[in-house]
Design an enzyme around this catalytic site. Structure first.
Site, PDB file in Angstrom:
ATOM      1  CG  ASP A 165      -0.134  -4.397   4.865  1.00  0.00           C
ATOM      2  OD1 ASP A 165      -0.112  -3.176   4.661  1.00  0.00           O
ATOM      3  OD2 ASP A 165      -0.382  -5.215   3.970  1.00  0.00           O
ATOM      4  CD  GLU A 396       6.482  -5.574  -0.572  1.00  0.00           C
ATOM      5  OE1 GLU A 396       6.700  -6.739  -0.989  1.00  0.00           O
ATOM      6  OE2 GLU A 396       5.426  -5.254  -0.004  1.00  0.00           O
TER       7      GLU A 396
HETATM    8  C1  GLC Z   1       1.715  -4.419   1.057  1.00  0.00           C
HETATM    9  C2  GLC Z   1       2.136  -3.105   1.730  1.00  0.00           C
HETATM   10  C3  GLC Z   1       1.251  -1.979   1.232  1.00  0.00           C
HETATM   11  C4  GLC Z   1       1.324  -1.917  -0.279  1.00  0.00           C
HETATM   12  C5  GLC Z   1       0.989  -3.279  -0.914  1.00  0.00           C
HETATM   13  C6  GLC Z   1       1.263  -3.324  -2.388  1.00  0.00           C
HETATM   14  O1  GLC Z   1       0.430  -4.788   1.415  1.00  0.00           O
HETATM   15  O2  GLC Z   1       2.076  -3.221   3.113  1.00  0.00           O
HETATM   16  O3  GLC Z   1       1.652  -0.750   1.795  1.00  0.00           O
HETATM   17  O4  GLC Z   1       0.468  -0.941  -0.784  1.00  0.00           O
HETATM   18  O5  GLC Z   1       1.779  -4.282  -0.330  1.00  0.00           O
HETATM   19  O6  GLC Z   1       2.578  -2.961  -2.661  1.00  0.00           O
END
Ligand code: GLC
Length: 431
Positions: A165, A396
């Site tokens: 992102d 995460e």
């Molecule tokens: C964030 C990450 C993306 C992922 C999402 C859900 O937006 O950057 O890669 O898919 O979270 O985990």
């Protein structure tokens, strides 16, 4: 200890299970995400093969008539998330959308590879056969609707489509665009749930919302968005993941005797191999992102640069220089592989895609390295991830200098990749 962690990982997946699909983590990400689900299936496959296939089947229920598989499926509304379905306003099923509201962009197409690996593990060709045409249509969409006129490379029209992102790569495209003055007032929810210093900035968010407004104003016509949208860059991450997924789709087609599909997929692979060179940045010694319209190139080494091995792309020289960069980066961090070069400007060890280590990226980078004989570096990436989980839990992503967990806890893909890859149980299985 590790037996405990195996059980804890299973518990995380069970707790994030919403009845056949898994949320990445409660509250912060309360919906089904595209590439998250693909990786999550690998985790379920270690203890419940039927549930693994179900995850992928439910993901494909969100496919649009044009073939796109969206990045988020809004099966039910959750006011705790921004931007939700009322902001995206994607087409209804009757108008070409999926079975329920969704995001209007896609995500890295790792799905075909995961389907191929699942079949290799459990031999369930019936389940794979039922998904095959849908995955083909998604790849066809990437190779047609997402290729700007006059170009031969797949574009990305929103940083969120890349899954990386707020990577500094996207500053090039973001600085070339204006914030739409009519985006209106909106309230972010992400910064209510986690420390704002780990999340994208307000200006970045205004631009993300501007891109959504453009799609909405053009009824999510993907060819208009790809050709005339506010942001049109090329991402080595999507490029290499798609190239690898095309190769795995071809292997799957062969396994399923789908001779009707061979030549179309072979053609995509040929185009993908040829387009790899457009990403090469000799000054950095790596494959880097670029702006398709201005040609301006990113000069930072990201973890997506390291995916050339996974795609089996690039010359020996290009892969050699990529490895040199990885070894230099290794000497700067405690845990491989940071999402952004610690020597580059804008490195921030705990801000999301500006530095942290991402489990799913480590997994596919290491897979590619192993396939190219770089076993030691691949094993470092696996062991580093294992230590991160042991030290900090199922976060995460992780700070590459300290190992602290960042953003969401009890995270599905982290639990899944612990089970499928990092847990010492895997060595026992292999032995
Ligand atoms: C964030 C990450 C993306 C992922 C999402 C859900 O937006 O950057 O890669 O898919 O979270 O985990």
């Amino acid at each position: 200890m590790s037996r405990d962690l195996d059980q804890q990982a299973i518990d995380v997946l069970r707790q994030n299970d919403r009845g056949g699909f898994t949320v990445p983590t409660a509250r912060l990400y309360p919906y089904q995400w595209n590439w998250d689900s693909a990786f999550v299936a690998l985790g379920f496959a270690t203890f419940d093969s039927d549930r693994a296939w179900r995850e992928l089947e439910l993901l494909l229920e969100g496919q649009w008539a044009n073939g796109m598989v969206p990045h988020i499926l809004f099966r039910r509304n959750d006011p705790d998330y921004f931007p939700g379905p009322s902001v995206w306003q994607t087409p209804s099923h009757a108008d070409g959308g999926g079975l329920f509201p969704s995001g209007g962009i896609s995500q890295p197409p790792v799905l075909a590879s995961i389907v191929h690996w699942l079949v290799q593990q459990d031999g369930n060709i019936q389940r794979a056969a039922r998904l095959f045409d849908k995955v083909m249509r998604w790849h066809r969409w990437y190779h047609t609707d997402r290729v700007p006129n006059g170009h031969s490379v797949v574009a990305t029209v929103h940083p969120w489509e890349t899954g990386r992102d707020n990577c500094p790569d996207w500053e090039i495209g973001l600085s070339a665009m204006e914030i739409d003055p009519d985006i209106g007032v909106y309230e972010r929810k992400d910064t209510d749930h986690v420390d704002p210093t780990m999340r994208p900035s307000k200006e970045q968010y205004d631009k993300y919302v501007t891109m959504i407004k453009f799609g909405r104003d053009h009824d999510w016509d993907q060819t208009i968005i790809t050709n005339d949208g506010p942001f049109v860059m090329a991402d080595p991450g999507i490029h290499f993941i798609l190239l690898r997924a095309d190769r795995d789709l071809l292997a799957l087609a062969k396994r399923l005797d789908r001779a009707d599909a061979y030549s179309e997929i072979e053609n995509w692979i040929e185009l993908g191999v040829a387009a790899s060179d457009t990403f090469w940045n000799d000054d950095v010694g790596a494959f880097t992102a670029y702006d398709i319209r201005s040609g301006k190139r990113s000069d930072g080494f990201s973890n997506a640069s390291a995916l050339c091995f996974f795609a089996d792309a690039g010359s020996e020289y290009q892969r050699g220089r990529t490895l040199e960069n990885m070894r230099r980066i290794q000497s700067k961090v405690r845990f491989m592989m940071p999402s952004w070069d610690p020597d580059a400007p804008m490195f921030e060890p705990q801000r999301y895609w500006c530095g942290p280590v991402w489990p799913q990226m480590n997994h596919i980078i290491a897979k590619g390295l192993n396939e190219h004989g770089e076993h030691q570096l691949a094993e470092t990436m696996r062991m580093d991830f294992a230590v991160l989980v042991e030290q900090s839990g199922f976060y995460e992503c992780f700070n590459p200098l300290t190992g602290d967990g960042c953003i969401g806890a009890h995270f599905s893909w982290t639990a899944a990749l612990w089970l499928a890859w990092a847990s010492p149980r895997n060595n026992a299985v292999a032995a």
